[in-house]
Write a protein that holds these residues in place. Structure first.
Motif, mmCIF file in Angstrom:
data_model
loop_
_atom_site.group_PDB
_atom_site.id
_atom_site.type_symbol
_atom_site.label_atom_id
_atom_site.label_comp_id
_atom_site.label_asym_id
_atom_site.label_seq_id
_atom_site.Cartn_x
_atom_site.Cartn_y
_atom_site.Cartn_z
ATOM 1 N N ILE A 1 24.733 122.364 29.509
ATOM 2 C CA ILE A 1 25.816 123.261 29.114
ATOM 3 C C ILE A 1 25.590 124.622 29.742
ATOM 4 O O ILE A 1 24.439 125.015 29.980
ATOM 5 C CB ILE A 1 25.878 123.383 27.568
ATOM 6 N N ALA A 2 26.657 125.319 30.037
ATOM 7 C CA ALA A 2 26.581 126.700 30.511
ATOM 8 C C ALA A 2 26.977 127.602 29.350
ATOM 9 O O ALA A 2 28.150 127.687 29.006
ATOM 10 C CB ALA A 2 27.503 126.918 31.701
ATOM 11 N N SER A 3 26.012 128.230 28.736
ATOM 12 C CA SER A 3 26.284 129.113 27.613
ATOM 13 C C SER A 3 24.999 129.768 27.147
ATOM 14 O O SER A 3 24.037 129.076 26.824
ATOM 15 C CB SER A 3 26.905 128.350 26.436
ATOM 16 N N GLY A 4 25.009 131.077 27.134
ATOM 17 C CA GLY A 4 23.875 131.797 26.574
ATOM 18 C C GLY A 4 24.142 132.237 25.153
ATOM 19 O O GLY A 4 23.339 132.944 24.548
ATOM 20 N N GLY A 5 25.282 131.812 24.610
ATOM 21 C CA GLY A 5 25.668 132.220 23.274
ATOM 22 C C GLY A 5 25.428 131.138 22.252
ATOM 23 O O GLY A 5 24.510 130.318 22.371
#
Length: 319
Positions: free
Chosen positions: A78-82
């Motif tokens: 996944i692309a997400s730092g949140g």
């Protein structure tokens, strides 16, 4: 694209025992003008694993693919730092699955370290989210890893909808549920389950992060500007088809609130209750406290406001 109550019920069957049941707290009795007070409840979903509702969807996503035999050896990516990235890493660790999370190089070190604490492989690419997203897709294509998404997936939305099932179980005579909207995963799940129970959904967005509101007005998915104090969680440029379908077919009212009212609602939650929540969570409450949100509860109305996350820096709350 449509989400059904059956999807939400299936998600509940999968994730029960793996996520924390939501706690409800009574709110202050707030009088409407010239009438009796309405009944207010707060759903404390920010106490969920990883600090937000995202754990529900991530758990359902991974478990559903495992049950279907479609979970690859390469795991998930996944692309997400949140909140979505944290939830994906947490759910993957619980299932013994590899998680690879892509972030831009500008991501705060505290987020990187927290992702690693969940056992995720963290890859820093580019300076913007778009760079990390492109790298994530490329990694999925080359490695065979299962691509997850922050909100645009029926398993993710159905998992989020299990929150409404738990709220209804505790408040069977509920009239209205109030929820903040970003891309629409939480909203779609909540609205689908709420409609099954005959409960109205109030969808709340910041004035300048109105992806769902814009889609409703246009009758189709459109790009919307992203400029709000709550943009870190609610800053989706486009709502999902699942969210638009829910808004068009269920008992839903879409409203907008200004940033200043979001800030005030967040600070009031801290000063009155010592609850440190994200601006996204306060956005839902601002529907009731904003001077002109377009929503005024009726006398005796039973309302539950979802406080969806608390991954925030509380430093500005004690000033």
């Amino acid at each position: 694209m449509e989400l059904t109550y059956g999807d939400v019920k299936a998600a509940s069957d999968r994730i029960t025992g793996h996520v924390r049941p939501v706690a409800l707290a009574p709110g202050d009795a707030v009088p409407t003008i010239g009438s009796d007070p309405y009944e207010l409840w707060l759903a404390l979903e920010f106490m969920q694993h990883t600090g937000s509702f995202k754990a529900r969807g991530a758990q359902n996503f991974i478990q559903a693919h495992r049950d279907a035999g479609t979970l690859p050896d390469a795991g998930v990516t996944i692309a997400s730092g949140g909140n979505a990235g944290l939830a994906c890493a947490w759910a993957a660790r619980g299932q013994g699955v590899r998680a690879t999370v892509f972030l831009p190089t500008t991501a705060p070190a505290v987020k990187v370290e927290r992702l690693r604490s969940y056992g995720a492989q963290v890859r820093l690419v580019g300076t913007e989210y778009a760079d990390a997203l492109a790298a994530c897709h490329e990694y999925g294509d080359t490695s065979g890893a299962l691509l997850s998404h922050a909100y645009d997936n029926p398993y993710i939305a159905a998992g989020a909808g299990t929150l409404m099932m738990e709220i209804h179980r505790q408040l069977p005579r509920l009239d209205t549920v109030v929820v903040a909207v970003g891309g629409g995963g939480l909203f779609a799940g909540i609205a689908t389950a709420a409609d099954h129970y005959g409960v109205r959904t109030i969808a709340v967005e910041p004035e300048n992060c109105r992806a769902l509101h814009a889609a409703i007005e246009a009758g189709q998915i459109v790009d919307a500007p992203v400029d709000s104090v709550a943009a870190d969680s609610l800053g989706a440029r486009r709502a999902t088809e699942l969210a638009l379908h829910a808004a068009q077919n269920y008992d839903v009212t879409s409203i907008l609130v200004p940033d200043q009212d979001i800030i005030v609602a967040r600070r009031n939650l801290w000063h009155d209750r010592r609850l440190a929540v994200e601006h996204a969570a306060a956005t839902a409450l601002a529907a009731l406290t904003a001077t002109d949100s377009g929503y005024r509860p009726e006398s005796g109305e039973r309302i539950c406001v979802v406080l969806c996350g608390a991954n925030t820096d509380p430093a500005d709350l004690v000033q």
